[in-house]
Design a protein around this motif. Sequence first.
Motif, short mmCIF file in Angstrom:
data_model
loop_
_atom_site.label_atom_id
_atom_site.label_comp_id
_atom_site.label_asym_id
_atom_site.label_seq_id
_atom_site.Cartn_x
_atom_site.Cartn_y
_atom_site.Cartn_z
N GLY A 26 -39.83 -5.80 -8.28
CA GLY A 26 -39.50 -4.59 -7.54
C GLY A 26 -38.00 -4.47 -7.38
N ARG A 27 -37.58 -3.51 -6.57
CA ARG A 27 -36.18 -3.21 -6.42
C ARG A 27 -35.57 -4.09 -5.32
NH1 ARG A 27 -34.91 3.08 -6.35
NH2 ARG A 27 -32.83 2.15 -6.56
N ILE A 28 -34.95 -5.17 -5.75
CA ILE A 28 -34.28 -6.04 -4.80
C ILE A 28 -32.79 -5.90 -4.98
CG2 ILE A 28 -34.38 -8.10 -6.29
CD1 ILE A 28 -34.94 -9.66 -3.60
N ASP A 29 -32.06 -5.77 -3.89
CA ASP A 29 -30.62 -5.62 -3.97
C ASP A 29 -29.94 -6.63 -3.05
OD1 ASP A 29 -31.02 -2.60 -2.03
OD2 ASP A 29 -30.70 -4.64 -1.31
N ASN A 30 -28.65 -6.58 -2.99
CA ASN A 30 -27.90 -7.60 -2.24
C ASN A 30 -27.99 -7.46 -0.73
OD1 ASN A 30 -27.12 -9.03 -4.47
ND2 ASN A 30 -25.11 -8.07 -4.63
N TRP A 31 -28.66 -6.42 -0.24
CA TRP A 31 -28.84 -6.30 1.20
C TRP A 31 -30.04 -7.12 1.69
CZ3 TRP A 31 -24.77 -5.09 3.61
CH2 TRP A 31 -23.88 -4.13 3.11
N TYR A 32 -30.77 -7.69 0.73
CA TYR A 32 -31.92 -8.49 1.12
C TYR A 32 -31.51 -9.88 1.59
CZ TYR A 32 -35.79 -5.50 -0.37
OH TYR A 32 -36.73 -4.50 -0.47
N THR A 33 -32.30 -10.38 2.48
CA THR A 33 -32.28 -11.79 2.84
C THR A 33 -33.64 -12.38 2.48
OG1 THR A 33 -30.68 -11.61 4.63
CG2 THR A 33 -32.26 -13.42 4.78
N MET A 34 -33.61 -13.54 1.87
CA MET A 34 -34.85 -14.24 1.54
C MET A 34 -35.00 -15.43 2.47
SD MET A 34 -36.18 -15.97 -1.97
CE MET A 34 -36.94 -14.44 -2.44
N ALA A 35 -36.22 -15.66 2.88
CA ALA A 35 -36.48 -16.78 3.79
C ALA A 35 -37.75 -17.52 3.39
CB ALA A 35 -36.62 -16.27 5.22
N TRP A 36 -37.81 -18.74 3.82
CA TRP A 36 -39.03 -19.53 3.71
C TRP A 36 -39.52 -19.83 5.12
CZ3 TRP A 36 -41.77 -20.57 -0.62
CH2 TRP A 36 -41.13 -20.38 -1.85
N PHE A 37 -40.78 -19.55 5.34
CA PHE A 37 -41.46 -19.89 6.59
C PHE A 37 -42.56 -20.90 6.28
CE2 PHE A 37 -40.04 -16.74 9.77
CZ PHE A 37 -39.33 -15.87 8.96
N ARG A 38 -43.04 -21.53 7.32
CA ARG A 38 -44.21 -22.40 7.16
C ARG A 38 -45.10 -22.30 8.38
NH1 ARG A 38 -41.35 -28.42 7.48
NH2 ARG A 38 -40.87 -28.41 9.73
N GLN A 39 -46.36 -22.56 8.16
CA GLN A 39 -47.32 -22.51 9.25
C GLN A 39 -48.30 -23.66 9.11
OE1 GLN A 39 -49.33 -18.74 9.75
NE2 GLN A 39 -49.77 -19.19 11.89
N ALA A 40 -48.27 -24.55 10.08
CA ALA A 40 -49.19 -25.67 10.12
C ALA A 40 -50.44 -25.26 10.91
CB ALA A 40 -48.53 -26.89 10.76
N PRO A 41 -51.56 -25.92 10.70
CA PRO A 41 -52.79 -25.57 11.42
C PRO A 41 -52.58 -25.60 12.93
CG PRO A 41 -53.28 -27.07 9.64
CD PRO A 41 -51.78 -27.00 9.72
N GLY A 42 -52.97 -24.51 13.58
CA GLY A 42 -52.88 -24.44 15.02
C GLY A 42 -51.49 -24.15 15.56
N LYS A 43 -50.55 -23.94 14.67
CA LYS A 43 -49.17 -23.69 15.10
C LYS A 43 -48.71 -22.31 14.66
CE LYS A 43 -47.66 -28.51 15.31
NZ LYS A 43 -46.60 -29.48 14.91
N THR A 91 -46.20 -30.92 6.42
CA THR A 91 -47.46 -30.38 5.93
C THR A 91 -47.73 -29.01 6.54
OG1 THR A 91 -48.45 -32.55 5.54
CG2 THR A 91 -49.96 -30.71 5.88
N ALA A 92 -47.90 -28.01 5.69
CA ALA A 92 -48.09 -26.63 6.14
C ALA A 92 -48.32 -25.74 4.94
CB ALA A 92 -46.87 -26.14 6.92
N VAL A 93 -48.69 -24.51 5.21
CA VAL A 93 -48.64 -23.47 4.19
C VAL A 93 -47.24 -22.85 4.25
CG1 VAL A 93 -49.58 -21.30 3.34
CG2 VAL A 93 -51.10 -23.00 4.39
N TYR A 94 -46.59 -22.81 3.12
CA TYR A 94 -45.23 -22.27 3.03
C TYR A 94 -45.27 -20.86 2.44
CZ TYR A 94 -43.20 -26.76 4.27
OH TYR A 94 -42.84 -27.89 4.96
N TYR A 95 -44.52 -19.97 3.05
CA TYR A 95 -44.46 -18.58 2.64
C TYR A 95 -43.01 -18.17 2.37
CZ TYR A 95 -49.06 -18.29 4.95
OH TYR A 95 -50.36 -18.49 5.35
N CYS A 96 -42.78 -17.47 1.28
CA CYS A 96 -41.48 -16.83 1.15
C CYS A 96 -41.58 -15.40 1.68
CB CYS A 96 -40.99 -16.84 -0.30
SG CYS A 96 -41.99 -15.94 -1.49
N ALA A 97 -40.46 -14.92 2.15
CA ALA A 97 -40.40 -13.58 2.75
C ALA A 97 -39.06 -12.96 2.41
CB ALA A 97 -40.59 -13.67 4.25
N ALA A 98 -39.03 -11.64 2.42
CA ALA A 98 -37.79 -10.93 2.16
C ALA A 98 -37.72 -9.68 3.03
CB ALA A 98 -37.68 -10.56 0.68
N GLU A 99 -36.50 -9.37 3.44
CA GLU A 99 -36.31 -8.19 4.27
C GLU A 99 -34.89 -7.69 4.07
OE1 GLU A 99 -38.76 -6.51 6.28
OE2 GLU A 99 -37.07 -5.18 5.83
#
Length: 127
Positions: A26-43, A91-99
């Motif tokens: 898709g259309r990604i430009d330099n105004w984006y920030t990319m991040a990695w999040f994680r979520q462990a069970p119950g957290k 240990t967790a599920v890791y997600y990438c995100a962009a905004e």
Amino acid sequence: QVQLVDSGGGLVQAGDSLTLSCAVSGRIDNWYTMAWFRQAPGKEREIVADITLSDSRTSYAESVRGRFSISWDDAKKTGYLQMNGLESDDTAVYYCAAERRDSVTFRSPSPFEYSNWGQGTQVTVSS
């Protein structure tokens, strides 16, 4: 809007290394920030690291600083999270995100501020 596909998770032993990838389309430009999040069970989902695509500024959660490294390959439109010295607490599920925000460098530790997400990849660290 952009589409993100994250991959690279797996089962590893404590002390091992793993690299996660986040392919962006898709259309990604330099105004984006990319991040990695994680979520462990119950957290709650928590930010691990982020990188601004305009100038490659990075930030890390205290729990991973010095062990994890986030990067962005503009030619491949792919983000990476290099994880070294993995611990059982990673240990967790890791997600990438962009905004992005128009003409402003966006940064936020809140997952609620991100509207573009990968599907998640499981990382399991055995001790």
